[in-house]
Each structure stands twice: as structure tokens, then as C-alpha cells.
Design a protein around this motif. Sequence first.
Motif, PDB file in Angstrom:
ATOM      1  N   VAL A 275       0.839  -1.204   0.000  1.00  0.00           N
ATOM      2  CA  VAL A 275       0.000   0.000   0.000  1.00  0.00           C
ATOM      3  C   VAL A 275       0.873   1.253   0.000  1.00  0.00           C
ATOM      4  N   THR A 276       1.957   1.217   0.767  1.00  0.00           N
ATOM      5  CA  THR A 276       2.866   2.366   0.839  1.00  0.00           C
ATOM      6  C   THR A 276       3.450   2.697  -0.532  1.00  0.00           C
ATOM      7  N   VAL A 277       3.939   1.675  -1.221  1.00  0.00           N
ATOM      8  CA  VAL A 277       4.562   1.891  -2.531  1.00  0.00           C
ATOM      9  C   VAL A 277       3.532   2.363  -3.557  1.00  0.00           C
ATOM     10  N   VAL A 278       2.400   1.670  -3.626  1.00  0.00           N
ATOM     11  CA  VAL A 278       1.373   2.028  -4.617  1.00  0.00           C
ATOM     12  C   VAL A 278       0.832   3.434  -4.355  1.00  0.00           C
ATOM     13  N   ALA A 279       0.512   3.723  -3.093  1.00  0.00           N
ATOM     14  CA  ALA A 279      -0.020   5.047  -2.755  1.00  0.00           C
ATOM     15  C   ALA A 279       1.002   6.142  -3.059  1.00  0.00           C
ATOM     16  N   SER A 280       2.271   5.852  -2.813  1.00  0.00           N
ATOM     17  CA  SER A 280       3.326   6.832  -3.089  1.00  0.00           C
ATOM     18  C   SER A 280       3.421   7.128  -4.583  1.00  0.00           C
ATOM     19  N   LEU A 281       3.409   6.074  -5.386  1.00  0.00           N
ATOM     20  CA  LEU A 281       3.526   6.257  -6.833  1.00  0.00           C
ATOM     21  C   LEU A 281       2.305   6.969  -7.408  1.00  0.00           C
ATOM     22  N   VAL A 282       1.123   6.656  -6.871  1.00  0.00           N
ATOM     23  CA  VAL A 282      -0.097   7.345  -7.318  1.00  0.00           C
ATOM     24  C   VAL A 282      -0.023   8.824  -6.949  1.00  0.00           C
ATOM     25  N   LYS A 283       0.444   9.103  -5.738  1.00  0.00           N
ATOM     26  CA  LYS A 283       0.555  10.485  -5.266  1.00  0.00           C
ATOM     27  C   LYS A 283       1.511  11.298  -6.136  1.00  0.00           C
ATOM     28  N   THR A 284       2.685  10.753  -6.398  1.00  0.00           N
ATOM     29  CA  THR A 284       3.677  11.505  -7.174  1.00  0.00           C
ATOM     30  C   THR A 284       3.286  11.623  -8.644  1.00  0.00           C
ATOM     31  N   LYS A 285       2.503  10.667  -9.127  1.00  0.00           N
ATOM     32  CA  LYS A 285       2.026  10.777 -10.507  1.00  0.00           C
ATOM     33  C   LYS A 285       1.018  11.913 -10.640  1.00  0.00           C
ATOM     34  N   GLY A 286       0.159  12.049  -9.630  1.00  0.00           N
ATOM     35  CA  GLY A 286      -0.829  13.122  -9.654  1.00  0.00           C
ATOM     36  C   GLY A 286      -0.263  14.461  -9.241  1.00  0.00           C
ATOM     37  N   ASP A 287       0.806  14.430  -8.445  1.00  0.00           N
ATOM     38  CA  ASP A 287       1.430  15.661  -7.960  1.00  0.00           C
ATOM     39  C   ASP A 287       2.945  15.536  -8.114  1.00  0.00           C
ATOM     40  N   PRO A 288       3.468  15.871  -9.289  1.00  0.00           N
ATOM     41  CA  PRO A 288       4.911  15.716  -9.548  1.00  0.00           C
ATOM     42  C   PRO A 288       5.798  16.505  -8.587  1.00  0.00           C
ATOM     43  N   SER A 289       5.241  17.526  -7.939  1.00  0.00           N
ATOM     44  CA  SER A 289       6.052  18.324  -7.019  1.00  0.00           C
ATOM     45  C   SER A 289       6.266  17.623  -5.678  1.00  0.00           C
ATOM     46  N   ALA A 290       5.482  16.588  -5.404  1.00  0.00           N
ATOM     47  CA  ALA A 290       5.617  15.865  -4.133  1.00  0.00           C
ATOM     48  C   ALA A 290       6.909  15.060  -4.132  1.00  0.00           C
ATOM     49  N   HIS A 291       7.616  15.095  -3.032  1.00  0.00           N
ATOM     50  CA  HIS A 291       8.833  14.290  -2.926  1.00  0.00           C
ATOM     51  C   HIS A 291       8.956  13.724  -1.520  1.00  0.00           C
ATOM     52  N   ALA A 292       9.693  12.634  -1.422  1.00  0.00           N
ATOM     53  CA  ALA A 292       9.762  11.886  -0.172  1.00  0.00           C
ATOM     54  C   ALA A 292      10.753  12.502   0.807  1.00  0.00           C
ATOM     55  N   HIS A 293      10.567  12.150   2.070  1.00  0.00           N
ATOM     56  CA  HIS A 293      11.490  12.534   3.136  1.00  0.00           C
ATOM     57  C   HIS A 293      11.875  11.284   3.914  1.00  0.00           C
ATOM     58  N   ALA A 294      13.069  11.294   4.448  1.00  0.00           N
ATOM     59  CA  ALA A 294      13.533  10.139   5.217  1.00  0.00           C
ATOM     60  C   ALA A 294      12.819  10.023   6.549  1.00  0.00           C
ATOM     61  N   GLY A 295      12.280  11.149   7.023  1.00  0.00           N
ATOM     62  CA  GLY A 295      11.682  11.148   8.355  1.00  0.00           C
ATOM     63  C   GLY A 295      12.750  11.406   9.400  1.00  0.00           C
ATOM     64  N   SER A 296      12.332  11.943  10.518  1.00  0.00           N
ATOM     65  CA  SER A 296      13.273  12.256  11.587  1.00  0.00           C
ATOM     66  C   SER A 296      12.643  11.883  12.916  1.00  0.00           C
ATOM     67  N   LEU A 297      13.476  11.492  13.865  1.00  0.00           N
ATOM     68  CA  LEU A 297      12.959  11.133  15.189  1.00  0.00           C
ATOM     69  C   LEU A 297      12.883  12.334  16.114  1.00  0.00           C
ATOM     70  N   THR A 298      13.460  13.450  15.681  1.00  0.00           N
ATOM     71  CA  THR A 298      13.413  14.675  16.478  1.00  0.00           C
ATOM     72  C   THR A 298      13.116  15.849  15.561  1.00  0.00           C
ATOM     73  N   LEU A 299      12.764  16.962  16.158  1.00  0.00           N
ATOM     74  CA  LEU A 299      12.522  18.179  15.394  1.00  0.00           C
ATOM     75  C   LEU A 299      13.853  18.710  14.894  1.00  0.00           C
ATOM     76  N   THR A 300      13.968  18.920  13.586  1.00  0.00           N
ATOM     77  CA  THR A 300      15.224  19.403  13.032  1.00  0.00           C
ATOM     78  C   THR A 300      15.424  20.867  13.383  1.00  0.00           C
ATOM     79  N   SER A 301      16.664  21.312  13.263  1.00  0.00           N
ATOM     80  CA  SER A 301      16.985  22.698  13.607  1.00  0.00           C
ATOM     81  C   SER A 301      16.222  23.681  12.729  1.00  0.00           C
TER      82      SER A 301
END
Length: 335
Positions: free
Chosen positions: A301-327
Motif C-alpha cells: 500500500v505504501t509503494v502504490v499510494a506513493s507512486l499514485v501520489k507523485t504521478k498526480g502531484d509531480p512536485s511531491a517528494h519523499a522525506h527520510a523522516g526524523s525522530l526529532t525536530l530538526t533545527s
Amino acid sequence: MLEISPLVWGVTIGLVVVLLAADLLLAALRPHKVRFREAAGQSVFYIAVAIAFGVWFTWAYGSDAGTQYFTGYLVEKSLSVDNLFVFVIIMTTFAVPEEHQHKVLTFGIVLALVMRAIFIAAGAALLNAFSIVFLLFGLLLIVTAVQLFRHRDEDPDIEDNTVVKAARRLLPITDDYVGGRLSARVDGARMFTPLFLVLIAIGSIDLLFALDSIPAVFGITSEAFIVFAANAFALLGLRALFFLVQGLLDRLVYLSTGLSIILAFIGVKLILHWLHEDISPSVPEIPTLVSLAVILVVLAVTVVASLVKTKGDPSAHAHAGSLTLTSRKKEQAGR
């Protein structure tokens, strides 16, 4: 508990060491830009090795043990993709030349294996001695999952890394990579290159990922051998996978969300196991096959939903995620 002979341990570790040594030798003797075909071939090879090992392991030790291995491998492989995100961020931050990326990745994988081997040994000993560790591991994974979900749209701030900042402050650093060496003599003085900082950053990130991934796979199985094998074979193909999916990574916009769900699920599984063993046998446990099914569905579901999202919104891009609030986020919040 499985009866794993010293011979099986030795052969498995030997196989991992041989594959790693070959990778290191290739990186040292022929530094170059890894092309798609080469990366694809190596990725297929490492996945085939992992599957072949799993098939043999299932034949030798039974379907339940085999299911635990494949589930653990799948968990570690999915977590390693998030690890790749951070590797990309590190290499971009330090502008690592393409011909040296192979070396950095191999170092990162070797260090990750060493750290995880240490954590596996410690984790297995703790679980055998204190069953409450299942509860602690479960809570750790749930907290990690919540933090990862909260900061799913952020990337780790490598420049804000405490170890990297300390190295910059204490060590003389050259401006260029000096042929991919870790240190060089400049005007008669020994100085470290940016590649040394990259390896420090990779090492500190490897430590953080080991703290998450080992409890996660112990949520699948308490067998130290399976935990080691799943980790080792998942990490072995990481370098080739990096070059293979480098362009695709940016499209996996929901990866952090999917991983947070998987970590939370395994955390609940660990807590239920502790309750079943220490509190009451009436508390249900989650079977390994159910875990495998849940993880497969979440990843799909993660992969399919991601590909559908980026196909509909080319400006969307992934993030690695963080365990804390970045500076950067802290600065924005303070305004």
C-alpha cells in the motif's frame, strides 16, 4: 529454541564476510560511477542469495523458522530503504563525488553489520535473562513509530549532528576530497578530508538505525541466528540497491508513514508476547504468518499510494523522516 550448530554459524558468517570482502575489493580497485545495469545485476544477485539461504533454512529447520527468517528479512529490507534515504542526504550534504559513493556505502554497510552484530548479541542475552525486555523493546518501537510519524515530512539535519559538529570543530578538514583519501598532508600538516566527515556521519546514523532495527526484528523472532541472518542478507544488497533506486527513492512519499505503522505493529506484537508470557497465557499473540501478511500489505500500500501520489502531484517528494525536530523546523517554530 533452534539448535544452530557452530558449523552453520561459521558458514553463514563466512558467506557474509566473503560477499562483503568482494564488495570492498571492487570498491577499492575500481572506483567508478555505478550504472543501472550493474546495480540491477548486483541487486538481483543479493536478493537471490537471500532467498536461496531462506529456502535452505526452511528446508533444514522447518516452515516456522523459515517464515520468521523471511519476515525478518522483509522488515530489515524495508528499514534499510529508509537508511538509503539518509545516505542520500549525507552524500548530497557533503557533495560526495560519484566515484567515491561506492566506497562510502560499503563502509556504511560494514559498520552497520558490526554494530548490529553487537546489538544482536546484547539483545539476545537480555531477552534470555529478562523477559521484561520484550516490553521495553515494544515500548521503544512504539515511541519510535510515533516520532517517525510526527516528523515524517522532515529529513535528518546532518550538519546539526553532534558528532559531525564536534569533528568539524576539533579536526582540520581539507576543502576537497583529495582523491578519495581519508586524510592528506597539506603544507606539511596532516589534515582530514571531507570523506572522513562523511564516514563519521554514516557511522552515527548506522548506530541510530541499529537501535531501531534490532528490536524490530526481535519482535519477529527471538532466535539470534535468524536475527543475524535477516540483518546480514538485507544489508548486503544495500549498496547496489542505492544505485538502483536512487531516482525512485524520491517518489516514495509515504515510506516514513508505512515504516511507522510497521514499527508500531511490531511494538504491539512484542508487548502482547510479554503479556502472554509473564502476565497471562490468555493474552493472544500475533502469529508470524499474520505479521508477514501485515508487513507485506503495508509495504504494498505504501509503494502504490506513493507512486499514485507523485504521478498526480509531480512536485511531491519523499522525506527520510526524523525522530526529532530538526533545527530548521525549530527555527520556523520560534518565529
